[in-house]
Motif scaffolding. Structure first.
Motif, mmCIF file in Angstrom:
data_model
loop_
_atom_site.group_PDB
_atom_site.id
_atom_site.type_symbol
_atom_site.label_atom_id
_atom_site.label_comp_id
_atom_site.label_asym_id
_atom_site.label_seq_id
_atom_site.Cartn_x
_atom_site.Cartn_y
_atom_site.Cartn_z
ATOM 1 N N GLU A 137 6.520 6.888 -14.902
ATOM 2 C CA GLU A 137 6.076 5.673 -15.498
ATOM 3 C C GLU A 137 6.018 5.742 -16.801
ATOM 4 O O GLU A 137 6.043 4.531 -17.554
ATOM 5 C CB GLU A 137 4.906 5.330 -14.815
ATOM 6 C CG GLU A 137 4.992 4.783 -13.472
ATOM 7 C CD GLU A 137 3.788 4.235 -12.609
ATOM 8 O OE1 GLU A 137 2.952 3.876 -13.576
ATOM 9 O OE2 GLU A 137 3.715 3.835 -11.494
ATOM 10 N N ARG B 38 4.553 -0.750 -7.560
ATOM 11 C CA ARG B 38 3.189 -0.394 -7.439
ATOM 12 C C ARG B 38 2.279 -1.353 -7.895
ATOM 13 O O ARG B 38 1.121 -1.529 -6.994
ATOM 14 C CB ARG B 38 3.229 0.869 -8.233
ATOM 15 C CG ARG B 38 1.771 1.591 -8.024
ATOM 16 C CD ARG B 38 1.573 2.915 -8.869
ATOM 17 N NE ARG B 38 1.863 2.598 -10.445
ATOM 18 C CZ ARG B 38 0.848 2.197 -11.226
ATOM 19 N NH1 ARG B 38 -0.261 1.689 -10.598
ATOM 20 N NH2 ARG B 38 0.875 1.905 -12.439
ATOM 21 N N LYS B 39 2.524 -2.100 -9.051
ATOM 22 C CA LYS B 39 1.145 -3.162 -9.592
ATOM 23 C C LYS B 39 1.196 -4.198 -8.625
ATOM 24 O O LYS B 39 0.204 -4.883 -8.524
ATOM 25 C CB LYS B 39 1.620 -3.416 -10.871
ATOM 26 C CG LYS B 39 1.191 -2.305 -12.011
ATOM 27 C CD LYS B 39 1.475 -2.510 -13.541
ATOM 28 C CE LYS B 39 0.730 -1.599 -14.370
ATOM 29 N NZ LYS B 39 0.517 -1.905 -15.548
ATOM 30 N N LYS B 40 2.460 -4.657 -8.233
ATOM 31 C CA LYS B 40 2.517 -5.934 -7.216
ATOM 32 C C LYS B 40 1.974 -5.429 -5.981
ATOM 33 O O LYS B 40 1.152 -6.480 -5.506
ATOM 34 C CB LYS B 40 3.796 -6.069 -6.810
ATOM 35 C CG LYS B 40 4.059 -7.307 -6.044
ATOM 36 C CD LYS B 40 5.749 -7.565 -5.703
ATOM 37 C CE LYS B 40 5.850 -9.091 -5.114
ATOM 38 N NZ LYS B 40 7.023 -9.352 -4.586
ATOM 39 N N LYS C 161 -0.674 -3.520 -5.869
ATOM 40 C CA LYS C 161 -2.134 -3.374 -6.396
ATOM 41 C C LYS C 161 -2.855 -1.958 -5.935
ATOM 42 O O LYS C 161 -3.650 -2.001 -5.388
ATOM 43 C CB LYS C 161 -3.104 -4.596 -6.022
ATOM 44 C CG LYS C 161 -2.550 -5.949 -6.512
ATOM 45 C CD LYS C 161 -3.578 -6.936 -6.047
ATOM 46 C CE LYS C 161 -3.129 -8.435 -6.884
ATOM 47 N NZ LYS C 161 -3.744 -9.545 -6.272
ATOM 48 N N ASN D 57 10.457 1.767 -14.371
ATOM 49 C CA ASN D 57 9.874 0.514 -14.570
ATOM 50 C C ASN D 57 9.698 -0.356 -12.910
ATOM 51 O O ASN D 57 8.615 -1.213 -12.912
ATOM 52 C CB ASN D 57 10.315 -0.374 -15.624
ATOM 53 C CG ASN D 57 10.188 -0.005 -17.078
ATOM 54 O OD1 ASN D 57 9.568 0.798 -17.177
ATOM 55 N ND2 ASN D 57 11.017 -0.463 -17.968
ATOM 56 N N SER E 141 -2.986 2.097 -7.176
ATOM 57 C CA SER E 141 -2.981 2.906 -8.328
ATOM 58 C C SER E 141 -2.018 4.192 -8.426
ATOM 59 O O SER E 141 -1.450 4.277 -7.158
ATOM 60 C CB SER E 141 -4.565 3.547 -8.511
ATOM 61 O OG SER E 141 -4.719 4.334 -7.235
ATOM 62 N N GLN E 142 -1.774 4.573 -9.245
ATOM 63 C CA GLN E 142 -0.927 5.842 -9.148
ATOM 64 C C GLN E 142 -1.342 6.971 -8.386
ATOM 65 O O GLN E 142 -0.865 7.437 -7.719
ATOM 66 C CB GLN E 142 -0.827 6.356 -10.583
ATOM 67 C CG GLN E 142 0.002 5.696 -11.624
ATOM 68 C CD GLN E 142 0.030 6.236 -13.311
ATOM 69 O OE1 GLN E 142 -0.961 7.029 -13.442
ATOM 70 N NE2 GLN E 142 0.989 5.835 -13.713
ATOM 71 N N LYS F 19 7.051 1.206 -11.133
ATOM 72 C CA LYS F 19 5.710 0.715 -11.663
ATOM 73 C C LYS F 19 5.542 -0.773 -11.219
ATOM 74 O O LYS F 19 4.420 -1.078 -10.809
ATOM 75 C CB LYS F 19 5.706 0.979 -13.149
ATOM 76 C CG LYS F 19 4.358 0.792 -13.962
ATOM 77 C CD LYS F 19 4.398 0.951 -15.328
ATOM 78 C CE LYS F 19 3.175 0.648 -15.961
ATOM 79 N NZ LYS F 19 3.338 1.293 -17.497
ATOM 80 N N GLU F 20 6.564 -1.762 -11.476
ATOM 81 C CA GLU F 20 6.339 -3.008 -11.195
ATOM 82 C C GLU F 20 6.074 -3.319 -9.612
ATOM 83 O O GLU F 20 4.921 -4.039 -9.464
ATOM 84 C CB GLU F 20 7.475 -3.691 -11.346
ATOM 85 C CG GLU F 20 7.731 -3.881 -12.942
ATOM 86 C CD GLU F 20 9.146 -4.481 -13.066
ATOM 87 O OE1 GLU F 20 9.901 -5.017 -12.528
ATOM 88 O OE2 GLU F 20 9.752 -4.499 -14.218
#
Length: 87
Positions: free
Chosen positions: A51, A26-28, A30, A20, A32-33, A23-24
């Motif tokens: 993930e 990566r999203k922060k 912005k 997590n 993609s996988q 993933k957090e």
């Protein structure tokens, strides 16, 4: 019961926390996988499995964690910090 015992997490919970955290981050950022896979050199499938908790990230090699951390512009310690909280 000992309150310290109640705060202990299972290995599965620790692995989920590590995944997590990646993933957090990566999203922060912005990204993609797919972009993370390209930047890190870790396969897209492996990132997806981490993930979704299909693969235990707590068993990842130090090199893999370093590659992910570098691509996520953070330190390995930032990623494993969630793991250290449970030790």
């Amino acid at each position: 019961m000992n309150s310290q015992f109640l705060n202990q997490k299972t290995p599965n919970e620790i692995a989920k926390s590590l995944a997590n955290k990646i993933k957090e981050r990566r999203k922060k950022l912005k990204i993609s996988q797919e972009n993370l896979a390209q930047k890190s050199g870790v396969s897209l499938r492996t990132i997806q499995q981490y993930e979704t908790h299909a693969r235990d990230i707590s068993k990842a090699s130090g090199q893999t964690l370093m590659m992910l951390a570098r691509a996520l512009e953070c330190s390995v310690e930032d990623i494993v910090d969630s793991f250290n909280k449970f030790l």
